[in-house]
Each structure stands twice: as C-alpha cells, then as structure tokens.
Design a protein around this motif. Structure first.
Motif, PDB file in Angstrom:
ATOM      1  N   ASP A 172       3.487 -12.466   2.746  1.00 57.31           N
ATOM      2  CA  ASP A 172       2.728 -12.176   1.523  1.00 57.31           C
ATOM      3  C   ASP A 172       3.624 -12.231   0.285  1.00 57.31           C
ATOM      4  O   ASP A 172       3.209 -11.830  -0.802  1.00 57.31           O
ATOM      5  CB  ASP A 172       2.053 -10.802   1.610  1.00 57.31           C
ATOM      6  CG  ASP A 172       0.753 -10.838   2.405  1.00 57.31           C
ATOM      7  OD1 ASP A 172       0.282 -11.949   2.730  1.00 57.31           O
ATOM      8  OD2 ASP A 172       0.203  -9.758   2.697  1.00 57.31           O
ATOM      9  N   GLY A 173       4.863 -12.687   0.450  1.00 58.55           N
ATOM     10  CA  GLY A 173       5.770 -12.845  -0.679  1.00 58.55           C
ATOM     11  C   GLY A 173       6.438 -11.567  -1.149  1.00 58.55           C
ATOM     12  O   GLY A 173       6.959 -11.506  -2.259  1.00 58.55           O
ATOM     13  N   GLU A 174       6.455 -10.564  -0.307  1.00 58.30           N
ATOM     14  CA  GLU A 174       7.058  -9.265  -0.640  1.00 58.30           C
ATOM     15  C   GLU A 174       8.201  -8.975   0.323  1.00 58.30           C
ATOM     16  O   GLU A 174       8.420  -9.697   1.288  1.00 58.30           O
ATOM     17  CB  GLU A 174       6.008  -8.148  -0.523  1.00 58.30           C
ATOM     18  CG  GLU A 174       4.781  -8.322  -1.389  1.00 58.30           C
ATOM     19  CD  GLU A 174       4.982  -7.823  -2.800  1.00 58.30           C
ATOM     20  OE1 GLU A 174       6.028  -7.213  -3.073  1.00 58.30           O
ATOM     21  OE2 GLU A 174       4.084  -8.051  -3.617  1.00 58.30           O
ATOM     22  N   GLU A 175       8.890  -7.887   0.058  1.00 56.06           N
ATOM     23  CA  GLU A 175       9.921  -7.354   0.947  1.00 56.06           C
ATOM     24  C   GLU A 175       9.585  -5.892   1.214  1.00 56.06           C
ATOM     25  O   GLU A 175       9.063  -5.203   0.331  1.00 56.06           O
ATOM     26  CB  GLU A 175      11.309  -7.431   0.302  1.00 56.06           C
ATOM     27  CG  GLU A 175      11.929  -8.807   0.297  1.00 56.06           C
ATOM     28  CD  GLU A 175      12.320  -9.296   1.691  1.00 56.06           C
ATOM     29  OE1 GLU A 175      12.802  -8.498   2.520  1.00 56.06           O
ATOM     30  OE2 GLU A 175      12.117 -10.493   1.955  1.00 56.06           O
ATOM     31  N   PRO A 176       9.868  -5.402   2.426  1.00 52.75           N
ATOM     32  CA  PRO A 176       9.633  -3.980   2.676  1.00 52.75           C
ATOM     33  C   PRO A 176      10.528  -3.137   1.765  1.00 52.75           C
ATOM     34  O   PRO A 176      11.636  -3.540   1.418  1.00 52.75           O
ATOM     35  CB  PRO A 176      10.010  -3.795   4.138  1.00 52.75           C
ATOM     36  CG  PRO A 176      10.836  -4.972   4.499  1.00 52.75           C
ATOM     37  CD  PRO A 176      10.461  -6.076   3.575  1.00 52.75           C
ATOM     38  N   LEU A 177      10.013  -2.002   1.359  1.00 52.12           N
ATOM     39  CA  LEU A 177      10.803  -1.053   0.576  1.00 52.12           C
ATOM     40  C   LEU A 177      11.544  -0.145   1.556  1.00 52.12           C
ATOM     41  O   LEU A 177      10.939   0.389   2.482  1.00 52.12           O
ATOM     42  CB  LEU A 177       9.909  -0.219  -0.323  1.00 52.12           C
ATOM     43  CG  LEU A 177       9.087  -1.000  -1.345  1.00 52.12           C
ATOM     44  CD1 LEU A 177       8.125  -0.067  -2.068  1.00 52.12           C
ATOM     45  CD2 LEU A 177       9.985  -1.715  -2.323  1.00 52.12           C
ATOM     46  N   ASN A 189       0.816  -1.226   0.000  1.00 57.63           N
ATOM     47  CA  ASN A 189       0.000   0.000   0.000  1.00 57.63           C
ATOM     48  C   ASN A 189       0.848   1.273   0.000  1.00 57.63           C
ATOM     49  O   ASN A 189       0.309   2.368   0.045  1.00 57.63           O
ATOM     50  CB  ASN A 189      -0.948   0.017   1.201  1.00 57.63           C
ATOM     51  CG  ASN A 189      -0.207  -0.062   2.522  1.00 57.63           C
ATOM     52  OD1 ASN A 189       0.975   0.221   2.629  1.00 57.63           O
ATOM     53  ND2 ASN A 189      -0.924  -0.457   3.561  1.00 57.63           N
ATOM     54  N   MET A 190       2.173   1.105  -0.019  1.00 58.03           N
ATOM     55  CA  MET A 190       3.142   2.211  -0.054  1.00 58.03           C
ATOM     56  C   MET A 190       3.103   3.107   1.182  1.00 58.03           C
ATOM     57  O   MET A 190       3.614   4.215   1.162  1.00 58.03           O
ATOM     58  CB  MET A 190       2.987   3.051  -1.333  1.00 58.03           C
ATOM     59  CG  MET A 190       3.247   2.252  -2.591  1.00 58.03           C
ATOM     60  SD  MET A 190       4.825   1.351  -2.572  1.00 58.03           S
ATOM     61  CE  MET A 190       5.982   2.698  -2.612  1.00 58.03           C
ATOM     62  N   LYS A 191       2.557   2.627   2.282  1.00 60.12           N
ATOM     63  CA  LYS A 191       2.515   3.410   3.514  1.00 60.12           C
ATOM     64  C   LYS A 191       3.781   3.156   4.335  1.00 60.12           C
ATOM     65  O   LYS A 191       4.218   2.013   4.466  1.00 60.12           O
ATOM     66  CB  LYS A 191       1.284   3.053   4.343  1.00 60.12           C
ATOM     67  CG  LYS A 191      -0.005   3.504   3.710  1.00 60.12           C
ATOM     68  CD  LYS A 191      -1.175   3.223   4.604  1.00 60.12           C
ATOM     69  CE  LYS A 191      -2.452   3.709   3.950  1.00 60.12           C
ATOM     70  NZ  LYS A 191      -3.615   3.456   4.800  1.00 60.12           N
ATOM     71  N   PRO A 192       4.329   4.226   4.908  1.00 61.87           N
ATOM     72  CA  PRO A 192       5.506   4.042   5.767  1.00 61.87           C
ATOM     73  C   PRO A 192       5.092   3.408   7.091  1.00 61.87           C
ATOM     74  O   PRO A 192       4.016   3.700   7.615  1.00 61.87           O
ATOM     75  CB  PRO A 192       6.014   5.466   5.979  1.00 61.87           C
ATOM     76  CG  PRO A 192       4.809   6.320   5.809  1.00 61.87           C
ATOM     77  CD  PRO A 192       3.940   5.627   4.807  1.00 61.87           C
ATOM     78  N   PHE A 193       5.941   2.521   7.611  1.00 66.73           N
ATOM     79  CA  PHE A 193       5.656   1.957   8.926  1.00 66.73           C
ATOM     80  C   PHE A 193       6.832   2.108   9.876  1.00 66.73           C
ATOM     81  O   PHE A 193       6.743   1.747  11.039  1.00 66.73           O
ATOM     82  CB  PHE A 193       5.199   0.493   8.825  1.00 66.73           C
ATOM     83  CG  PHE A 193       6.217  -0.472   8.281  1.00 66.73           C
ATOM     84  CD1 PHE A 193       7.087  -1.148   9.132  1.00 66.73           C
ATOM     85  CD2 PHE A 193       6.292  -0.724   6.923  1.00 66.73           C
ATOM     86  CE1 PHE A 193       8.012  -2.049   8.628  1.00 66.73           C
ATOM     87  CE2 PHE A 193       7.213  -1.631   6.413  1.00 66.73           C
ATOM     88  CZ  PHE A 193       8.076  -2.291   7.269  1.00 66.73           C
TER      89      PHE A 193
END
Length: 76
Positions: free
Chosen positions: A50-55, A14-18
């Motif tokens: 979910d098969g992704e990596e954080p950006l 969702n491109m939100k910073p965490f």
C-alpha cells in the motif's frame, strides 16, 4: 542490567498494533527484512504494498530482561 526495551509495530493505515516484542540494540528492525512466512511478515508486506512502512515505536526502555518480558506479556 537495564538495556532492554519493549517495542511495537503499528499499521500506519489505522494505527493499530500488530506486533509487540522485546529486545536490545537493533532488534526492533530485524522483522523488516524477515524471510519467514508469518502473520507479522505478511502484514508488513501488505503495508508495503500500500506504499507505506510499519511504524515502530519503543514503548518502554531502560528495562531489565525480566521487566521487559513482563511489559511485553502485559501488552500482548
């Protein structure tokens, strides 16, 4: 000395910073192998499940430590 930077971890779904942090050298990668239990580590695990990596994005570079603290606090 101007070798600090401010970085952010973003959820690619969702491109939100965490997470926003400041550091030097390879600090921005230190959270990827975190063994602690925290919301940040849980979020990274959730993204990976979910098969992704954080950006990871550098948001400001060439900062003094004081400047990096100020930018980090402002972004948080």
């Amino acid at each position: 000395m101007s070798d600090f930077y401010v970085y952010g971890y973003f959820d690619p779904r969702n491109m939100k910073p965490f997470y926003i942090g400041k550091g030097q050298d390879l600090r921005k990668y230190a959270h990827l192998s975190g063994d602690s239990s925290s919301e940040k580590v849980e979020k990274i695990e959730e993204i990976r499940n979910d098969g992704e990596e954080p950006l990871i994005r550098v948001l400001a570079k060439g900062c003094s430590e004081e400047e990096a603290f100020l930018i980090e606090a402002t972004l948080i």
